[in-house]
Write an enzyme that holds these catalytic residues in place. Structure first.
Site, PDB file in Angstrom:
ATOM      1  N   HIS A  27      23.844  30.500 -28.478  1.00 51.97           N
ATOM      2  CA  HIS A  27      24.238  30.990 -27.164  1.00 51.97           C
ATOM      3  C   HIS A  27      25.038  32.281 -27.311  1.00 51.97           C
ATOM      4  O   HIS A  27      25.522  32.608 -28.388  1.00 51.97           O
ATOM      5  CB  HIS A  27      25.190  30.001 -26.467  1.00 51.97           C
ATOM      6  CG  HIS A  27      24.750  28.586 -26.434  1.00 51.97           C
ATOM      7  ND1 HIS A  27      24.346  27.965 -25.273  1.00 51.97           N
ATOM      8  CD2 HIS A  27      24.681  27.633 -27.394  1.00 51.97           C
ATOM      9  CE1 HIS A  27      24.048  26.702 -25.518  1.00 51.97           C
ATOM     10  NE2 HIS A  27      24.239  26.474 -26.811  1.00 51.97           N
ATOM     11  N   TYR A  28      25.223  32.984 -26.215  1.00 57.59           N
ATOM     12  CA  TYR A  28      26.324  33.937 -26.147  1.00 57.59           C
ATOM     13  C   TYR A  28      27.313  33.451 -25.088  1.00 57.59           C
ATOM     14  O   TYR A  28      26.978  32.673 -24.193  1.00 57.59           O
ATOM     15  CB  TYR A  28      25.872  35.371 -25.904  1.00 57.59           C
ATOM     16  CG  TYR A  28      25.130  35.714 -24.623  1.00 57.59           C
ATOM     17  CD1 TYR A  28      25.464  35.171 -23.384  1.00 57.59           C
ATOM     18  CD2 TYR A  28      24.110  36.675 -24.646  1.00 57.59           C
ATOM     19  CE1 TYR A  28      24.812  35.542 -22.223  1.00 57.59           C
ATOM     20  CE2 TYR A  28      23.443  37.045 -23.486  1.00 57.59           C
ATOM     21  CZ  TYR A  28      23.803  36.469 -22.278  1.00 57.59           C
ATOM     22  OH  TYR A  28      23.153  36.841 -21.110  1.00 57.59           O
ATOM     23  N   THR A  29      28.567  33.934 -25.212  1.00 60.80           N
ATOM     24  CA  THR A  29      29.630  33.442 -24.338  1.00 60.80           C
ATOM     25  C   THR A  29      29.622  34.089 -22.958  1.00 60.80           C
ATOM     26  O   THR A  29      30.041  33.481 -21.976  1.00 60.80           O
ATOM     27  CB  THR A  29      31.000  33.683 -24.978  1.00 60.80           C
ATOM     28  OG1 THR A  29      31.146  35.086 -25.241  1.00 60.80           O
ATOM     29  CG2 THR A  29      31.141  32.894 -26.275  1.00 60.80           C
ATOM     30  N   GLU A  92      28.166  29.232 -30.251  1.00 60.16           N
ATOM     31  CA  GLU A  92      28.422  30.298 -29.275  1.00 60.16           C
ATOM     32  C   GLU A  92      28.781  31.584 -30.017  1.00 60.16           C
ATOM     33  O   GLU A  92      29.589  31.571 -30.953  1.00 60.16           O
ATOM     34  CB  GLU A  92      29.588  29.918 -28.358  1.00 60.16           C
ATOM     35  CG  GLU A  92      29.284  28.810 -27.368  1.00 60.16           C
ATOM     36  CD  GLU A  92      28.630  29.318 -26.083  1.00 60.16           C
ATOM     37  OE1 GLU A  92      28.405  30.543 -25.987  1.00 60.16           O
ATOM     38  OE2 GLU A  92      28.373  28.496 -25.196  1.00 60.16           O
ATOM     39  N   HIS A 134      19.435  29.463 -26.211  1.00 60.34           N
ATOM     40  CA  HIS A 134      19.695  28.709 -24.982  1.00 60.34           C
ATOM     41  C   HIS A 134      18.574  28.914 -23.972  1.00 60.34           C
ATOM     42  O   HIS A 134      18.170  27.995 -23.263  1.00 60.34           O
ATOM     43  CB  HIS A 134      21.043  29.152 -24.395  1.00 60.34           C
ATOM     44  CG  HIS A 134      21.628  28.176 -23.427  1.00 60.34           C
ATOM     45  ND1 HIS A 134      22.780  28.440 -22.710  1.00 60.34           N
ATOM     46  CD2 HIS A 134      21.244  26.934 -23.050  1.00 60.34           C
ATOM     47  CE1 HIS A 134      23.060  27.411 -21.939  1.00 60.34           C
ATOM     48  NE2 HIS A 134      22.153  26.479 -22.124  1.00 60.34           N
ATOM     49  N   ASP A 144      20.290  33.696 -22.507  1.00 59.00           N
ATOM     50  CA  ASP A 144      20.988  33.985 -23.758  1.00 59.00           C
ATOM     51  C   ASP A 144      20.319  33.298 -24.958  1.00 59.00           C
ATOM     52  O   ASP A 144      19.671  32.269 -24.778  1.00 59.00           O
ATOM     53  CB  ASP A 144      22.468  33.596 -23.665  1.00 59.00           C
ATOM     54  CG  ASP A 144      22.712  32.129 -23.348  1.00 59.00           C
ATOM     55  OD1 ASP A 144      22.092  31.614 -22.404  1.00 59.00           O
ATOM     56  OD2 ASP A 144      23.530  31.499 -24.048  1.00 59.00           O
TER      57      ASP A 144
END
Length: 234
Positions: A27-29, A92, A134, A144
């Site tokens: 994922h990215y935040t 993440e 994700h 993401d």
């Protein structure tokens, strides 16, 4: 604390797994910085978490023990798993995301991510096809880690599937319905067909994401399925 993890910050947001680990979800935040992301991932009112967060400087923080079920994927699906959280380890990446200025992922961050994913994949014998983004497991909701994530670099280390180098057939599906059936067979939730195609493009043809089923995406999907059926795309 192992050599790949720099910090521990226990999150209260977890419960027990009901499935063995067979996936990694990246994922990215989509937040301003790593500290803001950590605060949210550890906030009991937020109700979200991940097993790890990798800062843009390459520092790895463990939030949830791997044997526990972190709350990172939300409503999701991959290859028959409707409880992706139970089957996966969530990572993440500290990153502004598309909402706050999408950009390339820093070298230090990827340099820290690669050995972490390598250790997880080896420990749990995770198939390369199950190291996903994700957007792959929640195509109707998420985009993401996005089109700039360096999947080919991970593939070079044998940690995820590479984009097929050669395409044996140009347009193997008779119609769009056949393509959607094949896309579902590969692993995607195709409830929202256009979003599923966009997610597939984001992962396998990131240079053009338009949600259209064209000859190139048909050929890429067919090659991925062909390679899997031959046993060379685990």
């Amino acid at each position: 604390m192992d050599e790949l993890v720099h910090h521990e910050r226990p999150s209260p947001n977890w419960n027990e797994r009901t499935l063995p680990v067979s996936m990694v979800v990246i994922h990215y935040t989509e937040m301003e910085n790593a500290q803001a992301a950590l605060d949210r991932l550890c906030d009991p009112e937020a109700g979200v978490s991940a097993h790890y967060l990798v800062s843009d400087a390459g520092e790895v923080t463990r939030l949830v023990p791997e044997e526990k079920r972190a709350w990172h994927a939300g409503v999701s699906y991959w290859r028959g798993h409707k409880d992706v959280n139970s089957a996966s380890i969530g990572i993440e990446l500290d990153h502004p995301g598309h909402a706050l200025g999408y950009r390339a992922f820093p070298e230090a961050q990827i340099a820290a991510l690669v050995p972490l994913v390598a250790r997880i994949v080896k420990q749990y014998d995770i198939p390369r096809a199950n190291v996903v983004g994700h957007s792959d497991v929640a195509p109707a909701r998420k985009i993401d880690p996005g089109e700039l994530f360096p999947w080919e670099r991970l593939a070079g280390y044998g940690l995820c599937l590479p984009r097929p180098a050669s395409l044996e057939r140009g347009d193997p599906f008779d119609n769009d319905a056949a393509f959607y059936l094949a896309l579902e067979r590969f692993g995607y939730d195709v409830t929202d067909g256009r979003k599923a195609v966009e997610a597939f493009q984001r992962r396998w043809r990131p240079e053009r994401i338009d949600g259209r089923i064209d000859g190139q995406v048909r050929a890429i999907l067919f090659q991925l399925l062909l390679d899997r059926d031959r046993g060379i795309a685990r």
